[in-house]
Scaffold this active site. Structure first.
Site, PDB file in Angstrom:
ATOM      1  N   CYS A 192       0.862  -1.183   0.000  1.00  0.00           N
ATOM      2  CA  CYS A 192       0.000   0.000   0.000  1.00  0.00           C
ATOM      3  C   CYS A 192       0.893   1.226   0.000  1.00  0.00           C
ATOM      4  O   CYS A 192       2.062   1.138  -0.414  1.00  0.00           O
ATOM      5  CB  CYS A 192      -0.986  -0.026   1.166  1.00  0.00           C
ATOM      6  SG  CYS A 192      -0.249   0.049   2.802  1.00  0.00           S
ATOM      7  N   ASP A 242      -8.356   3.812   0.998  1.00  0.00           N
ATOM      8  CA  ASP A 242      -7.404   4.129   2.063  1.00  0.00           C
ATOM      9  C   ASP A 242      -8.181   4.604   3.291  1.00  0.00           C
ATOM     10  O   ASP A 242      -8.847   5.639   3.234  1.00  0.00           O
ATOM     11  CB  ASP A 242      -6.468   5.226   1.559  1.00  0.00           C
ATOM     12  CG  ASP A 242      -5.349   5.497   2.526  1.00  0.00           C
ATOM     13  OD1 ASP A 242      -5.406   5.007   3.668  1.00  0.00           O
ATOM     14  OD2 ASP A 242      -4.408   6.208   2.139  1.00  0.00           O
ATOM     15  N   CYS A 289      -1.534   0.780   7.358  1.00  0.00           N
ATOM     16  CA  CYS A 289      -2.969   0.444   7.452  1.00  0.00           C
ATOM     17  C   CYS A 289      -3.310  -0.801   6.629  1.00  0.00           C
ATOM     18  O   CYS A 289      -3.428  -1.895   7.162  1.00  0.00           O
ATOM     19  CB  CYS A 289      -3.836   1.623   6.999  1.00  0.00           C
ATOM     20  SG  CYS A 289      -3.647   3.111   7.996  1.00  0.00           S
ATOM     21  N   ARG A 290      -3.450  -0.617   5.312  1.00  0.00           N
ATOM     22  CA  ARG A 290      -4.001  -1.701   4.495  1.00  0.00           C
ATOM     23  C   ARG A 290      -3.068  -2.897   4.328  1.00  0.00           C
ATOM     24  O   ARG A 290      -3.493  -4.041   4.539  1.00  0.00           O
ATOM     25  CB  ARG A 290      -4.401  -1.151   3.110  1.00  0.00           C
ATOM     26  CG  ARG A 290      -5.573  -0.192   3.173  1.00  0.00           C
ATOM     27  CD  ARG A 290      -5.716   0.597   1.891  1.00  0.00           C
ATOM     28  NE  ARG A 290      -4.579   1.496   1.690  1.00  0.00           N
ATOM     29  CZ  ARG A 290      -4.390   2.240   0.613  1.00  0.00           C
ATOM     30  NH1 ARG A 290      -5.271   2.178  -0.373  1.00  0.00           N
ATOM     31  NH2 ARG A 290      -3.359   3.040   0.534  1.00  0.00           N
ATOM     32  N   SER A 291      -1.822  -2.652   3.930  1.00  0.00           N
ATOM     33  CA  SER A 291      -0.974  -3.820   3.635  1.00  0.00           C
ATOM     34  C   SER A 291      -0.570  -4.615   4.881  1.00  0.00           C
ATOM     35  O   SER A 291      -0.528  -5.854   4.809  1.00  0.00           O
ATOM     36  CB  SER A 291       0.241  -3.448   2.780  1.00  0.00           C
ATOM     37  OG  SER A 291       1.082  -2.520   3.416  1.00  0.00           O
ATOM     38  N   ASN A 344       2.163   1.645   4.419  1.00  0.00           N
ATOM     39  CA  ASN A 344       2.508   0.382   5.096  1.00  0.00           C
ATOM     40  C   ASN A 344       2.184   0.434   6.593  1.00  0.00           C
ATOM     41  O   ASN A 344       2.893  -0.159   7.419  1.00  0.00           O
ATOM     42  CB  ASN A 344       3.973  -0.014   4.859  1.00  0.00           C
ATOM     43  CG  ASN A 344       4.300  -1.445   5.288  1.00  0.00           C
ATOM     44  OD1 ASN A 344       5.384  -1.729   5.795  1.00  0.00           O
ATOM     45  ND2 ASN A 344       3.376  -2.367   5.121  1.00  0.00           N
TER      46      ASN A 344
HETATM   47  P1  4NP Z   1      -1.924   2.845   4.032  1.00  0.00           P
HETATM   48  O1  4NP Z   1      -2.577   4.207   4.562  1.00  0.00           O
HETATM   49  O2  4NP Z   1      -1.331   3.161   2.665  1.00  0.00           O
HETATM   50  O3  4NP Z   1      -3.075   1.921   3.943  1.00  0.00           O
HETATM   51  O4  4NP Z   1      -0.890   2.436   5.048  1.00  0.00           O
HETATM   52  C1  4NP Z   1      -1.849   5.406   4.627  1.00  0.00           C
HETATM   53  C2  4NP Z   1      -1.139   5.698   5.747  1.00  0.00           C
HETATM   54  C3  4NP Z   1      -0.436   6.885   5.841  1.00  0.00           C
HETATM   55  C4  4NP Z   1      -0.460   7.777   4.780  1.00  0.00           C
HETATM   56  C5  4NP Z   1      -1.169   7.460   3.639  1.00  0.00           C
HETATM   57  C6  4NP Z   1      -1.854   6.279   3.559  1.00  0.00           C
HETATM   58  N1  4NP Z   1       0.216   8.996   4.882  1.00  0.00           N
HETATM   59  O5  4NP Z   1       0.178   9.789   3.918  1.00  0.00           O
HETATM   60  O6  4NP Z   1       0.854   9.276   5.909  1.00  0.00           O
END
Ligand code: 4NP
Length: 146
Positions: free
Chosen positions: A3, A119, A8-10, A6
């Site tokens: 993702c 997201d 939340c989703r992955s 790294n």
């Molecule tokens: P993820 O979510 O890609 O599912 O881990 C996010 C976590 C943090 C950010 C973006 C997406 N960020 O911009 O900090």
């Protein structure tokens, strides 16, 4: 599992898949990574840890890391969550063999549709719950393929 952050989703996807693989008595290496350096080294988002824990999955020990080109050598499949992840991974692919490993994780459920796992980072608890449910359904398909 790839993702953006790294956190939340992955990590959720990797935690869910690891648990299902263990339950199926299989031995498959599963990892997660991201492309945004901002959270590298951090534990997953607290809300991701909570929704996982509610479902009997422990992702609290994960530390965010960046995707590495070596991941193409170490893994048979690279599952991405959305178009941006797809572009990011495709951009660093070295050849067609690498590119053939990349797919949208939700294509496991709706073939060729390239649907995205939204997201949940700027969302709330119910967004994390939806993310969990989508990833769980996709991981069931992965285990069924093994
Ligand atoms: P993820 O979510 O890609 O599912 O881990 C996010 C976590 C943090 C950010 C973006 C997406 N960020 O911009 O900090």
């Amino acid at each position: 599992m790839v993702c953006l952050g790294n956190i939340c989703r992955s990590p959720l996807a990797a935690g869910i898949l690891r648990k299902k693989i263990a339950e199926a008595g299989k031995n498959v290496m599963v990892e997660s990574a991201g492309f945004e350096p901002y959270h590298v080294g951090e534990r997953p988002d607290r809300r991701a840890i909570t929704v996982a824990r509610k479902n009997g999955v422990d992702i609290s020990g994960h530390h965010a890391r960046l995707f590495s080109v070596d991941d193409f050598d170490n893994f048979d499949m690279i599952y991405v969550m959305d178009q941006r992840n797809y572009r990011d991974v495709t951009f660093v692919a070295r050849d067609e063999n690498d590119k053939n490993k990349i797919d949208y994780i939700l294509n496991l459920i709706h073939k060729f549709k390239n649907q995205t796992v939204p997201d949940p980072y700027y969302g709330n608890e119910s967004d994390f719950e939806l993310t969990y449910q989508l990833l769980e359904s996709a991981c069931d398909k992965i285990v069924a393929k093994l």
